[in-house]
Design a protein around this motif. Structure first.
Motif, short mmCIF file in Angstrom:
data_model
loop_
_atom_site.label_atom_id
_atom_site.label_comp_id
_atom_site.label_asym_id
_atom_site.label_seq_id
_atom_site.Cartn_x
_atom_site.Cartn_y
_atom_site.Cartn_z
N HIS A 100 0.81 -1.22 0.00
CA HIS A 100 0.00 0.00 0.00
C HIS A 100 0.85 1.27 0.00
O HIS A 100 0.32 2.36 -0.17
CB HIS A 100 -0.95 0.01 1.20
N PHE A 106 -2.21 2.43 -3.70
CA PHE A 106 -2.92 3.29 -2.76
C PHE A 106 -4.14 3.93 -3.42
O PHE A 106 -5.21 4.00 -2.81
CB PHE A 106 -1.97 4.39 -2.25
N LEU A 109 -7.22 1.67 -3.36
CA LEU A 109 -7.72 1.11 -2.10
C LEU A 109 -9.14 1.58 -1.81
O LEU A 109 -9.50 2.73 -2.09
CB LEU A 109 -6.80 1.51 -0.94
N THR A 113 -10.64 0.14 3.61
CA THR A 113 -9.23 -0.11 3.91
C THR A 113 -8.54 1.18 4.33
O THR A 113 -7.78 1.21 5.31
CB THR A 113 -8.52 -0.71 2.68
#
Length: 134
Positions: A100, A106, A109, A113
């Protein structure tokens, strides 16, 4: 160390009226406890550690700005965490958390999360998603 020789130096702790419990010997040579505001070598080591943390956080901030890592990496450094600690807070495997850190990952996501990270960093979801490097 004798009780009357317990160091009372560290201005970092005394400003906050905090004292540390240490062991010392009394006049009979028996171990007892005493309160200390610290000592110079400890103050220097603490100051160096804090400077190192600030430096790593600034470095991470620059990497976020250059698009090399995600804001998760910056907030991890800012909150004095390492990969293992952060993985524990968000209840994920370390390899997932490390993944991540990649900006492309990222960006994909889910809010669910990201909310785990926001909660761990004590920030809002919006702050995490709209990270400002200014």
């Amino acid at each position: 160390m004798e009780k009357e020789n317990v160091p009372q130096h560290d201005p970092n702790l005394s400003k906050k009226d905090l004292k540390e419990l240490v062991y010392a010997t009394d006049e009979n040579g028996n171990y007892t406890t005493a309160l200390s505001t610290g000592w110079e070598p400890k103050a220097i080591a603490l100051s160096n550690a804090i400077d190192d943390i600030k430096e790593r956080a600034e470095e991470a901030k620059l990497k976020v700005k250059r698009g090399e890592v995600s804001p998760i990496c910056y907030y991890m450094e800012l909150h004095k965490m390492d990969l293992s600690i952060l993985a524990g807070y968000v209840e994920m495997w370390k390899w997932r958390v490390k993944r991540h850190f990649k900006p492309a990952v990222f960006a994909k996501l889910s809010d669910k999360t990201l909310q785990k990270y926001a909660t761990a960093f004590d920030i809002s979801l919006a702050e995490l998603k709209n990270f400002k490097t200014d």
